[in-house]
Design a protein around this motif. Structure first.
Motif, mmCIF file in Angstrom:
data_model
loop_
_atom_site.group_PDB
_atom_site.id
_atom_site.type_symbol
_atom_site.label_atom_id
_atom_site.label_comp_id
_atom_site.label_asym_id
_atom_site.label_seq_id
_atom_site.Cartn_x
_atom_site.Cartn_y
_atom_site.Cartn_z
ATOM 1 N N VAL A 73 4.685 9.305 -1.457
ATOM 2 C CA VAL A 73 5.022 9.846 -0.139
ATOM 3 C C VAL A 73 5.634 8.766 0.733
ATOM 4 O O VAL A 73 6.711 8.940 1.303
ATOM 5 N N CYS A 74 4.966 7.642 0.868
ATOM 6 C CA CYS A 74 5.503 6.516 1.642
ATOM 7 C C CYS A 74 4.705 5.262 1.294
ATOM 8 O O CYS A 74 3.671 5.332 0.627
ATOM 9 N N PHE A 75 5.210 4.112 1.740
ATOM 10 C CA PHE A 75 4.498 2.860 1.474
ATOM 11 C C PHE A 75 4.706 1.909 2.645
ATOM 12 O O PHE A 75 5.615 2.073 3.478
ATOM 13 N N ALA A 93 0.855 -1.179 0.000
ATOM 14 C CA ALA A 93 0.000 0.000 0.000
ATOM 15 C C ALA A 93 0.891 1.229 0.000
ATOM 16 O O ALA A 93 1.838 1.333 0.780
ATOM 17 N N SER A 94 0.576 2.171 -0.880
ATOM 18 C CA SER A 94 1.396 3.370 -1.007
ATOM 19 C C SER A 94 0.495 4.602 -1.044
ATOM 20 O O SER A 94 -0.671 4.533 -1.447
ATOM 21 N N LEU A 95 1.065 5.745 -0.631
ATOM 22 C CA LEU A 95 0.368 7.019 -0.636
ATOM 23 C C LEU A 95 1.043 7.923 -1.652
ATOM 24 O O LEU A 95 2.272 8.103 -1.621
ATOM 25 N N HIS A 96 0.250 8.497 -2.566
ATOM 26 C CA HIS A 96 0.788 9.313 -3.648
ATOM 27 C C HIS A 96 0.224 10.724 -3.565
ATOM 28 O O HIS A 96 -0.943 10.921 -3.224
ATOM 29 N N LYS A 97 1.053 11.698 -3.934
ATOM 30 C CA LYS A 97 0.688 13.119 -3.864
ATOM 31 C C LYS A 97 0.550 13.689 -5.269
ATOM 32 O O LYS A 97 1.347 13.391 -6.158
ATOM 33 N N GLY A 98 -0.487 14.560 -5.457
ATOM 34 C CA GLY A 98 -0.676 15.228 -6.741
ATOM 35 C C GLY A 98 -1.741 14.569 -7.587
ATOM 36 O O GLY A 98 -2.051 13.382 -7.437
ATOM 37 N N GLU A 137 -8.319 0.562 -8.850
ATOM 38 C CA GLU A 137 -8.487 1.700 -9.738
ATOM 39 C C GLU A 137 -8.312 2.982 -8.933
ATOM 40 O O GLU A 137 -8.514 3.016 -7.718
ATOM 41 N N LYS A 138 -7.955 4.054 -9.626
ATOM 42 C CA LYS A 138 -7.690 5.320 -8.942
ATOM 43 C C LYS A 138 -8.953 5.822 -8.256
ATOM 44 O O LYS A 138 -10.014 5.945 -8.882
ATOM 45 N N SER A 139 -8.813 6.087 -6.977
ATOM 46 C CA SER A 139 -9.951 6.562 -6.198
ATOM 47 C C SER A 139 -10.102 8.077 -6.365
ATOM 48 O O SER A 139 -9.346 8.724 -7.094
ATOM 49 N N ASN A 140 -11.108 8.646 -5.675
ATOM 50 C CA ASN A 140 -11.317 10.094 -5.730
ATOM 51 C C ASN A 140 -10.263 10.864 -4.950
ATOM 52 O O ASN A 140 -10.126 12.075 -5.122
ATOM 53 N N GLY A 141 -9.543 10.182 -4.065
ATOM 54 C CA GLY A 141 -8.469 10.831 -3.321
ATOM 55 C C GLY A 141 -8.965 11.637 -2.130
ATOM 56 O O GLY A 141 -10.165 11.798 -1.896
ATOM 57 N N THR A 142 -7.998 12.145 -1.383
ATOM 58 C CA THR A 142 -8.271 12.969 -0.202
ATOM 59 C C THR A 142 -7.485 14.266 -0.322
ATOM 60 O O THR A 142 -6.261 14.235 -0.490
ATOM 61 N N VAL A 143 -8.183 15.380 -0.226
ATOM 62 C CA VAL A 143 -7.512 16.678 -0.215
ATOM 63 C C VAL A 143 -7.070 16.964 1.217
ATOM 64 O O VAL A 143 -7.903 17.065 2.131
#
Length: 220
Positions: free
Chosen positions: A66-68, A54-59, A126-132
């Motif tokens: 960011v990290c995994f 599991a990884s966290l991506h920015k942008g 699949e790409k989620s809506n993300g979190t701002v």
């Protein structure tokens, strides 16, 4: 027979695809006021994977990882981008990314990506809506500037003059009060110069003008 075989293969592949599908849900907005964020990635997976990442991506383009955190049945490992302070934690059906010492320029949209690393095939969500994540900047501390040197000495001079006049007025008032007190004392002495009558001695017995009683009238 061949048609039946192909049908079985298609059904098996479709069933495997549905079984290995990963769905991720994130909270749409996260406001950070104390430089610390806790981003939760909930996921569902019904496959038979044994090793995950599991990884966290920015942008918006997920260009910055960011990290995994990765895990299997025996161990857990994690890593972080040197520009961030982040640690991933895996729990049942969710991954939690803790971020700290965040700055205002790290405000952006963040996406969770969860993948099955083993056994093949490689599957990810699949790409989620993300979190701002909105990081509020620190309120600058207003520092009061010291007054110029000229203003300082002017204030000192004015304070000294006011103190001098205040002392002078107090001294004049005390002097006037003492003179008024002495004047009132002398006036009271002049008013009491009327001669006083000496006190008369208390008369014992009858007064001098009372007639003397004649006791000879009672002897016969």
């Amino acid at each position: 027979s061949q048609v039946a075989f192909y049908k079985q293969m298609c059904f098996f592949q479709l069933t495997s695809a549905l079984e290995n599908k990963i769905l991720v849900a994130q909270h749409p907005l996260l406001i950070v006021a104390n430089e610390t964020a806790r981003l939760v990635c909930n996921y569902t997976y019904n496959g038979t994977g044994k090793e995950f990442r599991a990884s966290l991506h920015k942008g918006t383009a997920s260009a910055v990882e960011v990290c995994f955190v990765s895990w299997n049945n025996t161990k857990v490992s994690s890593n972080c981008n040197k520009e961030f302070n982040c640690k991933g934690i895996h729990e049942k059906n969710k991954v939690i990314f803790n971020l700290w010492n965040m700055t205002a320029n790290q405000t952006d949209i963040y996406f969770c990506k969860i993948a099955v690393m083993y056994p093949p095939p490689y599957v990810y969500n699949e790409k989620s809506n993300g979190t701002v994540i909105h990081v509020k900047g620190k309120t600058p501390i207003q520092i009061q500037e010291a007054p110029p040197a000229n203003s300082y000495w002017i204030m000192v001079a004015v304070t000294g003059v006011l103190a001098f006049y205040s002392t002078l007025i107090t001294a004049v008032f005390i002097n006037y009060w003492q003179k008024s007190k002495q004047r009132m004392f002398h006036q009271s002495d002049y008013m009491n110069m009327t001669p006083r009558h000496p006190p008369y001695p208390k008369n014992k017995g009858y007064p001098s003008y009372a007639p003397t009683r004649d006791y000879t009238a009672y002897r016969s």
